[in-house]
Design an enzyme around this catalytic site. Sequence first.
Site, PDB file in Angstrom:
ATOM      1  N   THR A   1      -7.838   7.133  -2.617  1.00 56.74           N
ATOM      2  CA  THR A   1      -9.269   6.601  -2.579  1.00 56.74           C
ATOM      3  C   THR A   1     -10.185   7.820  -2.640  1.00 56.74           C
ATOM      4  O   THR A   1     -11.346   8.036  -3.047  1.00 56.74           O
ATOM      5  CB  THR A   1      -9.642   5.528  -1.757  1.00 56.74           C
ATOM      6  OG1 THR A   1      -9.353   5.764  -0.618  1.00 56.74           O
ATOM      7  CG2 THR A   1      -8.863   4.242  -2.032  1.00 56.74           C
TER       8      THR A   1
ATOM      9  N   LYS B   1     -13.755   9.156  -4.668  1.00 58.75           N
ATOM     10  CA  LYS B   1     -15.041   9.712  -4.003  1.00 58.75           C
ATOM     11  C   LYS B   1     -15.645  10.683  -4.735  1.00 58.75           C
ATOM     12  O   LYS B   1     -16.819  11.157  -4.858  1.00 58.75           O
ATOM     13  CB  LYS B   1     -15.058   9.699  -2.470  1.00 58.75           C
ATOM     14  CG  LYS B   1     -14.562   8.411  -1.892  1.00 58.75           C
ATOM     15  CD  LYS B   1     -14.184   8.544  -0.246  1.00 58.75           C
ATOM     16  CE  LYS B   1     -13.274   7.245   0.266  1.00 58.75           C
ATOM     17  NZ  LYS B   1     -12.729   7.949   1.486  1.00 58.75           N
TER      18      LYS B   1
ATOM     19  N   LYS C   1       1.291  14.507   1.292  1.00 57.63           N
ATOM     20  CA  LYS C   1       0.045  14.772   0.631  1.00 57.63           C
ATOM     21  C   LYS C   1      -0.006  16.326   0.354  1.00 57.63           C
ATOM     22  O   LYS C   1      -0.803  16.820  -0.100  1.00 57.63           O
ATOM     23  CB  LYS C   1      -0.879  14.310   1.847  1.00 57.63           C
ATOM     24  CG  LYS C   1      -1.312  12.824   1.746  1.00 57.63           C
ATOM     25  CD  LYS C   1      -2.225  12.600   2.742  1.00 57.63           C
ATOM     26  CE  LYS C   1      -2.486  10.654   2.924  1.00 57.63           C
ATOM     27  NZ  LYS C   1      -3.325  10.585   1.768  1.00 57.63           N
TER      28      LYS C   1
ATOM     29  N   LYS D   1      -7.980  14.401   4.064  1.00 57.01           N
ATOM     30  CA  LYS D   1      -7.085  13.095   3.887  1.00 57.01           C
ATOM     31  C   LYS D   1      -6.276  13.109   5.390  1.00 57.01           C
ATOM     32  O   LYS D   1      -6.176  14.179   5.856  1.00 57.01           O
ATOM     33  CB  LYS D   1      -6.261  12.851   2.968  1.00 57.01           C
ATOM     34  CG  LYS D   1      -5.676  14.451   2.341  1.00 57.01           C
ATOM     35  CD  LYS D   1      -4.825  14.388   1.319  1.00 57.01           C
ATOM     36  CE  LYS D   1      -5.682  14.338  -0.165  1.00 57.01           C
ATOM     37  NZ  LYS D   1      -5.961  13.272  -0.630  1.00 57.01           N
ATOM     38  N   ARG D   2      -5.577  12.081   5.695  1.00 54.00           N
ATOM     39  CA  ARG D   2      -4.777  11.990   6.560  1.00 54.00           C
ATOM     40  C   ARG D   2      -3.743  13.355   6.526  1.00 54.00           C
ATOM     41  O   ARG D   2      -3.625  13.530   5.373  1.00 54.00           O
ATOM     42  CB  ARG D   2      -3.870  10.859   6.944  1.00 54.00           C
ATOM     43  CG  ARG D   2      -4.629   9.801   7.570  1.00 54.00           C
ATOM     44  CD  ARG D   2      -3.749   8.497   7.513  1.00 54.00           C
ATOM     45  NE  ARG D   2      -3.259   7.937   6.163  1.00 54.00           N
ATOM     46  CZ  ARG D   2      -2.051   8.030   5.807  1.00 54.00           C
ATOM     47  NH1 ARG D   2      -1.149   8.168   6.723  1.00 54.00           N
ATOM     48  NH2 ARG D   2      -1.772   7.629   4.423  1.00 54.00           N
TER      49      ARG D   2
ATOM     50  N   HIS E   1       0.748  -1.435  -0.057  1.00 49.36           N
ATOM     51  CA  HIS E   1       0.118   0.063   0.032  1.00 49.36           C
ATOM     52  C   HIS E   1       0.815   1.159  -0.071  1.00 49.36           C
ATOM     53  O   HIS E   1       0.329   2.329  -0.250  1.00 49.36           O
ATOM     54  CB  HIS E   1      -1.089   0.063   1.269  1.00 49.36           C
ATOM     55  CG  HIS E   1      -2.276  -0.737   0.957  1.00 49.36           C
ATOM     56  ND1 HIS E   1      -3.095  -0.141   0.459  1.00 49.36           N
ATOM     57  CD2 HIS E   1      -2.395  -1.808   1.251  1.00 49.36           C
ATOM     58  CE1 HIS E   1      -4.302  -1.033   0.445  1.00 49.36           C
ATOM     59  NE2 HIS E   1      -3.572  -2.228   0.694  1.00 49.36           N
TER      60      HIS E   1
HETATM   61  C1  PLP Z   1     -11.557   7.818   1.885  1.00 50.20           C
HETATM   62  C2  PLP Z   1     -11.032   8.378   3.234  1.00 50.20           C
HETATM   63  C3  PLP Z   1      -9.805   8.257   3.447  1.00 50.20           C
HETATM   64  C4  PLP Z   1      -8.688   8.439   2.252  1.00 50.20           C
HETATM   65  O1  PLP Z   1      -8.193   9.365   1.393  1.00 50.20           O
HETATM   66  P1  PLP Z   1      -7.098   9.782   0.563  1.00 50.20           P
HETATM   67  O2  PLP Z   1      -7.475  10.993   0.012  1.00 50.20           O
HETATM   68  O3  PLP Z   1      -7.183   8.715  -0.346  1.00 50.20           O
HETATM   69  O4  PLP Z   1      -5.927   9.733   1.297  1.00 50.20           O
HETATM   70  C5  PLP Z   1      -9.220   9.004   4.518  1.00 50.20           C
HETATM   71  N1  PLP Z   1     -10.052   9.003   5.776  1.00 50.20           N
HETATM   72  C6  PLP Z   1     -11.470   8.863   5.323  1.00 50.20           C
HETATM   73  C7  PLP Z   1     -12.224   9.316   6.426  1.00 50.20           C
HETATM   74  C8  PLP Z   1     -11.985   8.467   4.160  1.00 50.20           C
HETATM   75  O5  PLP Z   1     -13.345   8.344   3.983  1.00 50.20           O
END
Ligand code: PLP
Length: 766
Positions: free
Chosen positions: A610, A614, A508, A502-503, A317
């Site tokens: 991911t 979304k 990032k 995101k985190r 990952h």
């Molecule tokens: C989808 C999701 C992530 C992943 O987000 P990335 O932008 O791909 O890092 C992290 N936290 C939550 C709560 C999510 O729903």
Amino acid sequence: MGANPASDNFINHTKMGEKMDRDKFLIELNGIETDGKTVTELYNEISALAMKYGCADIKVNRNERRASYFSIEYLIGRSFYNNLMELGVLDDVKAVLAEKGVDINIFEEIEDAALGNGGLGRLAACFLDSAAGTGIPLDGYGIRYKYGLFKQKIESGFQVELPDDWQRFGDPWSIRRENEKTEIKFADMTVTAVPYDMPVFGKRVNTLRLYQAEGSKEAEKISEYLYPADDTEEGKLLRLRQEYFFSAAAINDLCKRYVKAHGPQFKNFDKFNVIQLNDTHPVIAIAEFIRVLTSEYNVTFTSALKIAKRTFAYTNHTVMPEALECWKEEQMEKILPDISDIIKCISVIQDRELNGMLCSDEEIAEMAVYKHGVFNMANLAVYVCKSVNGVAKLHTEILKSELFKTAYEYYPKKFNNKTNGVTHRRWLELCNGELAAMLDKYIGNGWRRDMTEIGELNGKTEQAAADFQVVKQTKKSQLIKYINEREGTDIADNMLVYAQVKRLHEYKRQLMTAFAILEIYNGLKDGTIRDFYPSVFIFGAKSAPSYKRAKAIIKFINEIAAKVNGDKQTNKLLKVVFVTDYNVSYAEKIVAGADVSLQVSTVGTEASGTGNMKFMMNGAVTCGTMDGANIEIVERAGEENNYIFGARVEEIEKLNKEGYEPVKLLEDPAIKAAVNSLIDGTFTDGGTGGFKDLYDSLTIGASWHKPDNYFVLTDLQPYVQTLLKINSDYKGSNSFAVKQLKNIANSAYFSSDRTIKEYADDIWFK
Ligand SMILES: *Cc1c(COP(=O)(O)O)cnc(C)c1O
């Protein structure tokens, strides 16, 4: 496809609306007394009823081949609405409750089950949903943490962590399996692993089995916290215990079930089982499997290893070195001496095998599962597993050309790509009912079952543009209202919405967005930016508790927000908000209401992402770099319908080779003004020194990295230009809505239904 998992062997239509006792369920639901009950009480009562009917029909077919997913995280979010939707009764429950004067939205008080940290855990949850949703037999195994990912508060702009006691609302979606508990042995203690089963509803009902550690106080610690701090030796050992604890419990479960159905001849184990390891945390399961077979069932070591090689598959990952686990021999010896011995034996066999393949000493060292007293878990996975996959095209290429280069040369057939996906049921159908209804109107409702049908929207984007703008505005208004109420802001609900959620991590590059906002703010103040469409930047992120720089970035963003939002000269045009406690439920609202998805990681660092998918499904355009799955998103939705900027892989490589001097970029006055705000007194870090450290990280680096390791300053100006280009393209226009619709229309590939089918066809049921 020997054993097609979607064949008639399996329960195919457990959806209540189609087959089950929906009428009885509704009669009982009608009988529930709502007066005087708390939300939690009602939640538990209705959930229990759904469990009773939803699980009534489960049959176990011991002759089917099943896939097991081992993951240390499952970021499930809220189960209530999603499960009722999967059972086909969400609208009925809503109607029945409405008659009783109860708004179904009250259950938003029930907090998320956050047994995960970010993308990796959410992916695991999406995969379970898609497997159940498409009829694939896939069960999850993991840990039932008492406390999930911490709850975040912001105090004076700083992140504060509070324990997440998610079980205080009850846990009506789990069934404790008292009589299936098992003992897990460490050198210094024995721990009881008690399984809790959560049904995963869909076309079939699969199971997520989470283990709780019981016994002594010490034992209970094992399932107490998700990612306990591992900056001490004790913390590291606890992490190792957690990994072994659930891996061993799961292996034990699979072996027992196998023996019960097929007897103790393990040579056919892989005909009925395949185990997908989600990242390196559960890789220790390989050694445990061999331990169980050799010590409990008299299988020879060589045979056990051979069976393991046919059973296990591994998903990588990340290429971040800190996530590729290594364990010191002393650590392993101390609590798991048998496992230590087994990995060493594997190492001897590996050595022999590689020598036989005429590998050089260097190559052998690179692939070694054990070397200089260290166990390399990624190498163990790559050596034993029959399949090794990355999670987006670029990421898999990086695995082949860099991270596992040598292994790829000798075992090319193991390597394959499985681009991530997200379940369109939660991330479109559930979180954006308005958009779902609009899609039904234009292309029929077949996409709900089969996401590939969404492609039909391609021919109708012009036609649908006006309707879509109404839908987007509705979702945006809901989002902004929610944010204003929760965060105490006063954002207008008709602004252009840019979102980066995101985190929090340096790679990032939330810091780059912060600088870009400052540049835009400065440009609005001095008049160099004109005709700017009113915009809001939404951030949402948690930082690992011990990650000082990430925490400083949160504080910096909050300082910027305070300044920008308080400036009467510009605050009708520009707002910034850092939402508190970003989680799945917050994400559901943000992806539906945003116009622009900010996906700006340094190329080569984000394995897939991911969140980007979304947003795409909900019609936000991507403003991003050519990294991770962004590449595949624009490949499908068109570069002209998205906004790509920044250095490409080759340019970064070139900078790395020729030497990169970020300080030179500070000669640009716009960059300088933004970056210097870290140290010139514009903002305060409350005396922590955090801002100076950020500044130094960009200009002089540190012992463990070069200056501006993530090329923030390289990409900053192109980023600002791109944000401004989006702003001028937007203006609430039809043509922008068409771009957004093109993204929705081409998002089928990013449904995890597609991803899970690829795992099933190429790895699990081949
Ligand atoms: C989808 C999701 C992530 C992943 O987000 P990335 O932008 O791909 O890092 C992290 N936290 C939550 C709560 C999510 O729903």
